[in-house]
Design an enzyme around this catalytic site. Structure first.
Site, short mmCIF file in Angstrom:
data_model
loop_
_atom_site.label_atom_id
_atom_site.label_comp_id
_atom_site.label_asym_id
_atom_site.label_seq_id
_atom_site.Cartn_x
_atom_site.Cartn_y
_atom_site.Cartn_z
N GLY A 1 -36.64 15.38 30.51
CA GLY A 1 -35.64 14.94 31.55
C GLY A 1 -34.12 15.70 31.41
N CYS B 1 -24.25 1.77 20.12
CA CYS B 1 -23.64 2.21 18.69
C CYS B 1 -24.67 3.33 18.07
CB CYS B 1 -23.53 0.93 17.94
SG CYS B 1 -22.17 -0.05 18.47
C1 PLP Z 1 -34.46 9.32 29.59
C2 PLP Z 1 -33.59 9.90 30.62
C3 PLP Z 1 -33.14 10.88 30.52
C4 PLP Z 1 -33.75 11.95 29.65
O1 PLP Z 1 -35.05 12.21 29.60
P1 PLP Z 1 -35.61 13.07 28.13
O2 PLP Z 1 -36.83 13.44 28.54
O3 PLP Z 1 -35.36 11.85 27.14
O4 PLP Z 1 -34.80 14.18 27.83
C5 PLP Z 1 -32.42 11.38 32.10
N1 PLP Z 1 -31.94 10.53 32.83
C6 PLP Z 1 -32.47 9.46 32.73
C7 PLP Z 1 -32.03 8.49 33.88
C8 PLP Z 1 -33.21 8.71 31.46
O5 PLP Z 1 -33.53 7.63 31.86
#
Ligand code: PLP
Length: 395
Positions: free
Chosen positions: A72, A326
């Site tokens: 993400g 934290c």
């Molecule tokens: C978890 C998350 C991400 C990051 O995704 P990853 O695959 O862990 O890099 C980005 N945006 C939101 C809203 C998320 O919950």
């Protein structure tokens, strides 16, 4: 009796059996490179292209509009920086976002701000919502991109994405949404909702970590983030994470096929948690009661310190999360909780419980059976609580 309860599904989820089974052949016998011409390479290539079709189907777009990424965060960075640099060439350097995005979005726009882009941070209201008219009012002639999350990862609010998409399309401004928390839990149709760019991640929907995708509408130009080989039609170099991509496809198909029944099950568990926990004195629910992810329940307990609460829950076998962040070694409460107007000390006493379809009624019963006692014990040790009670009596 002590029980292990995983209630932190907004942080990551358990990999489903079907996902793991679909991945294993690509970690074992089908290890070929999709760019190679011999048969095990071709098999891998076919698997990646089938996965692309599955992801496209889940979002209502064409397979050629799906690009696989490492997750993400990469999809967010690529969409935002890629669109910003492409738009800058046309003289457009203004970006609109909100003040409660995930850090993958916030830090990406902040990096662009340092390079001279102008960023408008729309303020969410006390429920964590923004109105489509706030977006309309912020759009200027030089607006390059609007990036607004589909659903918030901490407090679970679902934003009016279709309405925002409509406005952006009418004003001919690119619209990106971080839908990492929404995909697989909320029905999405990128065409109907006028979304130009959408980020998703496998590990938030019972897929593996380290793989995600960016939907980029046909005709939308974004600059490459990763240069190198010709993978992903020359737009995202690096040998494909074949097993991960196959796992993502299985996960997204599985979760969209069972979306309604899972959402119903999760919402029932969420509502039981909310009903029980709100009976505790001086406790509030964060986020909108209705426009809310089916699995998200987020509370603030006055006179309680979030970290201690998490430790006590952990001792009782419950995995949850708090807004006092934290993990970063920072004592600042989460920017999301501050964005909805919580005072620092209240934001510090926050708890996010996020359920999935793998949770059971027994899990919820267990949490309800221990939470009151934990809050009571923490408050009994808290000088802050003592003050709150005293002031409460006086007023
Ligand atoms: C978890 C998350 C991400 C990051 O995704 P990853 O695959 O862990 O890099 C980005 N945006 C939101 C809203 C998320 O919950």
């Amino acid at each position: 009796m002590k029980r292990f309860v995983y209630a932190d599904n907004a942080a990551t989820t358990k990999i489903s059996d079907a996902v793991l089974d679909s991945m294993l052949p690509y970690l074992k016998e089908h290890y070929g490179n999709p760019s190679s011409i011999y048969s095990i390479g071709r098999d891998a290539k076919i698997a990646v292209e089938n996965a692309r079709k599955q992801v496209a189907e889940a979002l209502g777009c064409e397979p050629r509009e799906i690009f696989f990424t490492s997750g993400g965060s990469e999809a967010d960075n690529w969409a935002i920086k890629g669109a910003a640099y492409a738009q800058k060439a046309k003289g457009k350097t203004h970006i609109i976002t909100t003040n409660f995005e995930h850090h993958a979005v916030l830090h990406a726009v902040q990096a662009l701000e340092k390079e001279g882009f102008d960023v408008t941070y729309l303020s969410v209201d006390e429920k964590g919502l923004i109105s489509p008219s706030q977006v309309a009012d912020a759009i200027r002639d030089d607006t390059a991109l609007v990036t607004i999350m589909y659903a918030n990862n901490e407090i679970g609010t679902i934003l009016p994405i279709a309405e925002i998409g409509k406005i952006c399309r009418e004003k001919k401004v690119l619209f990106h949404t971080d839908a990492v928390q929404a995909v697989g839990h909320v029905a999405i149709d990128v065409k109907e909702q006028n979304i130009d760019l959408l980020s998703l991640s496998a590990h938030k929907l019972h897929g593996p970590k380290g793989v995600g995708a960016l939907y980029c509408r046909k005709g939308v130009v974004i600059r490459n983030l990763i240069d190198g080989g010709a993978q992903e039609r020359g737009k995202r170099a690096s040998t494909e994470n074949v097993a991960g991509i196959v796992g993502l496809a299985t996960a997204i198909t599985e979760s969209t096929e069972h979306l309604e029944e899972n959402a119903k099950k999760m919402a029932a568990m969420r509502d039981r948690l909310i009903g029980h926990i709100l009976k505790i004195d001086r406790t509030r629910l964060n986020g909108d009661r209705e426009k809310r992810l089916p699995g998200n329940a987020n509370f603030s307990f006055e006179g309680v310190e979030g970290e201690s609460l998490l430790l006590m829950l952990d001792l009782s076998g419950v995995c949850a999360s708090s807004g006092s962040a934290c993990t970063s070694g920072s004592l600042d409460p989460s920017h999301v909780l501050l964005a909805i107007g919580l005072p620092h000390e209240v934001a510090h006493g926050s708890l996010r419980l996020s359920v999935s379809e793998y949770n059971t009624d027994e899990d919820i019963e267990y949490i309800c059976s221990i939470i009151d006692g934990i809050i009571e014990r923490l408050r009994a040790m808290s000088p802050l609580w003592e003050r709150i009670v005293k002031e409460g009596k006086e007023s």
